[in-house]
Scaffold this active site. Structure first.
Site, short mmCIF file in Angstrom:
data_model
loop_
_atom_site.label_atom_id
_atom_site.label_comp_id
_atom_site.label_asym_id
_atom_site.label_seq_id
_atom_site.Cartn_x
_atom_site.Cartn_y
_atom_site.Cartn_z
N SER A 81 -3.05 -61.76 -42.52
CA SER A 81 -3.27 -62.51 -41.29
C SER A 81 -1.93 -62.97 -40.69
O SER A 81 -1.05 -62.15 -40.42
CB SER A 81 -4.22 -63.67 -41.55
OG SER A 81 -4.70 -64.21 -40.34
N ASP A 117 -11.10 -56.36 -36.10
CA ASP A 117 -10.68 -57.52 -36.90
C ASP A 117 -11.50 -58.76 -36.56
O ASP A 117 -11.60 -59.16 -35.40
CB ASP A 117 -9.20 -57.79 -36.67
CG ASP A 117 -8.69 -58.97 -37.47
OD1 ASP A 117 -8.33 -58.78 -38.65
OD2 ASP A 117 -8.69 -60.10 -36.93
N HIS A 171 -11.55 -59.10 -42.21
CA HIS A 171 -10.24 -59.74 -42.02
C HIS A 171 -9.67 -60.02 -43.40
O HIS A 171 -10.30 -60.68 -44.22
CB HIS A 171 -10.41 -61.05 -41.23
CG HIS A 171 -9.11 -61.71 -40.87
ND1 HIS A 171 -8.25 -61.20 -39.92
CD2 HIS A 171 -8.51 -62.83 -41.35
CE1 HIS A 171 -7.20 -62.00 -39.80
NE2 HIS A 171 -7.34 -62.99 -40.67
#
Length: 431
Positions: free
Chosen positions: A198, A294, A361
């Site tokens: 991330s 995502d 994710h």
């Protein structure tokens, strides 16, 4: 049929995003924090035999100004390698969004994302951090490090706000951490992998060449970005939510001075915080691991609550199976934009790709998506095997999934609400 991981968000976590009417917006900030936690937490609770690794604070960091948002020292978790992995190092940069104004950064100081006072004293190492060969076949016996994230600008800021006692020292944290780890044996590494998830995935892109330059040319060094391919995309209302936020992060935290000059010599600083304008110019071999749809970007960049005031996208946002054909085409266009963004990058023989058509994710730290019998696959090859094949040059890996809904191996994130969709009325919660 796709396997679905169902994440149940509490009412405040889900509906509160963008809908809180509290004067200081605390509920909204808590909701965004909760969303990040759900997206990045491991899918399974730590078991009895899980590896729990203690937190180490970086001694001397404060004197160098390498501090978290609140001025506390940064930290990391290190599990020593053994056997054939004794001289190999894996650095995992923690993710957790960004703070783009004084209010959000002050709030962040009260969480583990802005202060080491609130960091867990020990954390569970799973996925790419696991010490078990059956869970992590290529990196299990390496020295494995999780560098905690407490600056709010992907380890890239430099500045401070004295009035609110905020320290934007992400770049210094990066430098202090690398200095500490080199002193603890990383300087002797025969091979090293910088990874991140991330916001940490963005950080691994920003710092990839810096990481390579720490080592002699004889050291095998590569980088992995997991869920870090954030796109300069248009939201459902035609706005640019992520560009607006990134612009504020770059300005507030002084990021521009730490961005690659290969980009800033040609583009504005905000554009140079977007990976699509960076990855083609990275000298060090890099692997991009990303879901084509995502989950964080769908929620916070493409369909933020501010762009959907009437909630017409809400059901699609929470569960992609509820998207109509027009909405799905919008998401397919986003996937196409991602593939276009990595086109030049993908042509380099040294780089690797695993772009699966999932609503997910961060897939490297979660055991169920990294390496299990039913892990996501492209061409019958799991994420862990793909990354290992690329790192050790066993075979080229340029895996790009066909478009949704062709992949039946996804561990998609579906968000379910606990209560009805009418929790707020005139700013008050309905009991």
């Amino acid at each position: 049929m796709n396997r679905v991981s169902i994440w149940v968000l509490s009412l405040c976590c889900l509906v509160g995003i963008g809908l809180s009417r509290s004067e200081d917006g605390v509920e909204e900030l808590k909701a965004k924090e909760s969303l990040l936690s759900y997206l990045e937490k491991d899918a399974a609770s730590p078991g009895a035999n899980s590896l729990m690794v203690p937190l180490t604070l970086i001694q001397g960091a404060v004197s160098k100004g390498a501090v978290c948002l609140d001025g506390t020292p940064p930290g990391y978790h290190l599990d020593r390698g053994f056997g054939s992995g004794s001289n190999s190092w894996l650095i995992q940069l923690e993710g957790g969004g960004w703070c783009d104004n004084i209010r959000t950064c002050v709030f962040r100081k009260t969480t583990r994302r802005g202060s080491s006072k609130f960091m867990e004293k020990q954390i569970n190492f799973t996925g790419i951090l696991s010490n078990k060969a059956e869970e992590n076949p290529d990196f299990y016996n390496w020295n494995r490090v999780k560098l905690r994230y407490c600056d709010g600008a992907s380890f890239a800021g430099e500045g401070q706000n004295e009035a609110n006692r905020l320290y934007f020292r992400g770049q210094r944290i990066w430098s202090a951490a690398m200095e500490e780890l080199m002193a603890r044996g990383m300087q002797n590494a025969e091979q090293a992998l910088l990874s991140g998830c991330s916001a940490g995935g963005l950080a691994s892109i920003l710092h990839c060449d810096e990481f390579k330059d720490l080592f002699p040319k004889t050291t095998k060094v590569k980088c992995l970005s997991d869920a870090g391919m954030f796109l300069d995309a248009t939201n459902v209302a035609g706005g640019h939510t992520l560009r607006d936020m990134y612009g504020s992060v770059v300005t507030l935290q002084g990021v521009q001075k730490n961005l690659p000059n290969t980009c800033t010599s040609q583009m504005d600083p905000t554009s140079c915080f977007f990976p699509q304008n960076l990855v083609a110019n990275i000298r060090t071999p890099m692997f991009l691991l990303n879901a084509a749809y995502d989950a964080w970007q769908v929620h916070e960049s493409l369909i933020p609550s501010s762009a959907d005031p009437h909630g017409s996208w809400r059901e699609c946002k929470m569960d992609h199976s509820h998207c109509n054909s027009t909405q799905m085409q919008f998401l397919q266009d986003f996937r196409n934009q991602m593939l276009n963004a990595i086109n030049v990058f993908s042509k380099s023989n040294q780089n690797g790709l695993f772009i699966n058509s999932c609503f997910a994710h961060c897939q490297s730290e979660k055991q169920d998506t990294w390496y299990e019998n039913d892990s996501p696959r492209i061409g019958n090859k799991a994420v862990a095997v793909s990354v290992g094949d690329w790192f050790f040059d066993r075979t080229a890996v340029k895996a790009i999934d066909c478009a949704y809904p062709c992949d039946s191996t996804c561990h998609d994130l579906v968000f379910k609400m606990q209560l009805a969709m009418r929790p707020w009325s005139n700013g008050k919660r309905i009991q």
